[in-house]
Write an enzyme that holds these catalytic residues in place. Structure first.
Site, PDB file in Angstrom:
ATOM      1  N   VAL A  78      37.820  37.363  43.187  1.00 20.07           N
ATOM      2  CA  VAL A  78      38.703  38.182  42.361  1.00 20.07           C
ATOM      3  C   VAL A  78      38.765  37.638  40.939  1.00 20.07           C
ATOM      4  CG1 VAL A  78      41.061  39.045  42.086  1.00 20.07           C
ATOM      5  CG2 VAL A  78      40.064  38.835  44.380  1.00 20.07           C
ATOM      6  N   GLU A  79      38.833  36.319  40.819  1.00 15.52           N
ATOM      7  CA  GLU A  79      39.006  35.688  39.511  1.00 15.52           C
ATOM      8  C   GLU A  79      37.753  35.767  38.636  1.00 15.52           C
ATOM      9  OE1 GLU A  79      41.383  34.164  37.779  1.00 15.52           O
ATOM     10  OE2 GLU A  79      42.962  34.597  39.205  1.00 15.52           O
TER      11      GLU A  79
END
Length: 443
Positions: A31-32
């Site tokens: 996600v990051e």
């Protein structure tokens, strides 16, 4: 993304399980950063876990000319898990709020919680007013978890990941050229950097970051190559400090070292258009080296460069006075009057010369501080100041100004001594995890 995660995912999952944290946390780098250790956001967040500079420093992730340990897979993972555990405890062991803090900031989430509590409202993740990105942050992580767990049902083809450690950590005590390290490991430079993205320079300094990550099945070959190289008394670190002499240019230094000028500039973070002057101290490849440890004392380049400065003009407005313009540009009324041959004062619409054009010799020291050490301006016409005439037909006075100190030729080093390349292998043990396909090791 799944294929890109192969070198890193086992280590991350194993560290999470050691701490008793939810396994889903291992998906956070997807996600990051899309599992890209070299990812850099517009907010200057870097690495798999997207640490901003200030938080990285709090968690001892070195960020300097040599390394950015926010991109180091092992160091950044340890820091990220430490941080997540801290904010988990801060929010009364609520992982949703901890993850919101990781994205939005612990202070912002704490204020939002207190605001709701002051109003007598619930203060859970779904109850807080927060930015859209943070609102979608946890759902993204949950969705990714379900995609992986139900990949077969959804018709998604995920790569099989081998059920064994991907990399091992070599701890070293001497510097080594990055290309040489990659060669010893039987890897391309690109493959080596993918496992060691924290290193910024073409030589790996032992004192700045003493770890090298290698595929677990390449360690023995790497250590054997190190031993042979040492027995042959050959150079490990050819990139050494070098000070440009008056007879040298970056192009000549690069050619002598067997690299391109572009590669030399990139190695020292020098722009393609920077006009580098003698006295500049850089890292450069040397054919002979007497003391390889010299590179350990090199903090960063010390750069003298010639910078062109364009003339500065100001268009006079209503209510302007010579005094107000002088204050604005931190000069004097007398200087403005002299530059513009003002006899009858100024009037609205008049174009005033505030500062002549010219060249400067700028010094950028090892800590990034800049100062002007010499200035040269074109001669001023006696009768009329005109931009067209200024600077034309006049030789630069730079040579007569006080410039950088005389450059001393850098020592040309010879290979000497035979220090042992002390290497320590620390296997990274990883375990199969639910929801992730892995190949079992051959029996």
């Amino acid at each position: 993304m799944m294929e890109r995660s192969e070198p890193y995912l086992y280590y991350i999952v194993d560290e999470i399980e050691k701490r008793g944290m939810p396994t889903e946390i291992a998906l956070l780098p997807f996600v990051e950063s899309a599992m890209n250790p070299k990812a850099l956001s517009s907010a200057k967040a870097a690495g798999l876990w997207q640490f901003i500079p200030s938080t990285g420093k709090v968690y001892n992730l070195s960020q300097n000319w040599w390394v950015d340990n926010r991109r180091d897979v092992v160091k950044s993972t340890q820091a990220a898990l430490d941080y997540l555990q801290k904010i988990y405890e801060m929010h009364d062991r609520d992982w949703f709020l901890a993850l919101a803090s990781y994205n939005w900031g612990e202070g912002a989430v704490t204020r939002a919680v207190k605001k709701n509590q002051a109003k007598g409202l619930p203060a859970g993740y779904l109850d807080l007013k927060m930015p859209t990105e943070t609102r979608h942050y946890v759902p993204k992580l949950i969705a990714l978890k379900h995609l992986i767990q139900h990949a077969d049902e959804l018709g998604l083809a995920l790569p099989d990941l081998p059920n064994r450690p991907y990399f091992a950590v070599i701890e070293k005590t001497r510097p080594i050229d990055l290309k040489l390290a990659a060669k010893f490991a039987g890897m391309s430079v690109e493959e080596f950097i993918a496992l060691n993205p924290a290193h910024n320079r073409p030589v790996i300094s032992a004192s700045k970051n003493n770890q090298i990550k290698l595929p677990a099945d390449r360690v023995d070959d790497f250590l054997a190559a190190i031993e042979r190289h040492s027995e042959e008394n050959r150079i490990f670190a050819t990139w050494q400090p070098h000070t440009l002499t008056a007879s040298e240019t970056l192009a000549s230094v690069a050619s002598r070292g067997g690299v391109s000028e572009l590669e030399l500039r990139r190695a020292n973070s020098l722009g393609a258009r920077q006009r580098i002057l003698p006295g500049t101290r850089i890292l450069a490849p040397q054919k002979a080296v007497t003391d390889e440890s010299s590179v350990e004392n090199f903090v960063a380049p010390r750069v003298y460069e010639q910078v062109s400065r364009a003339p500065l003009y100001y268009k006079v407005r209503k209510r302007d006075s010579l005094a107000s313009i002088a204050r604005r540009y931190r000069t004097s009324e007398a200087t403005l009057a002299s530059l513009n041959d003002l006899g009858k004062g100024i009037r609205a619409g008049m174009r005033l010369l505030v500062r002549r054009g010219g060249t400067q010799t700028m010094l950028t020291d090892e800590n990034g501080r800049q100062r002007v050490v010499a200035t040269s301006s074109p001669a001023r016409s006696k009768n009329k100041i005109a931009a067209k005439k200024r600077g034309s037909g006049h030789a630069s006075a730079l040579a007569s100004e006080k410039g950088p100190p005389p450059a001393k030729p850098a020592a040309q080093d010879d290979a000497g001594g035979n220090p042992e390349f002390a290497a320590k292998v620390r296997p990274v043990s990883l375990h199969p995890k639910a929801g992730i396909k892995r190949r079992n090791p051959p029996t």
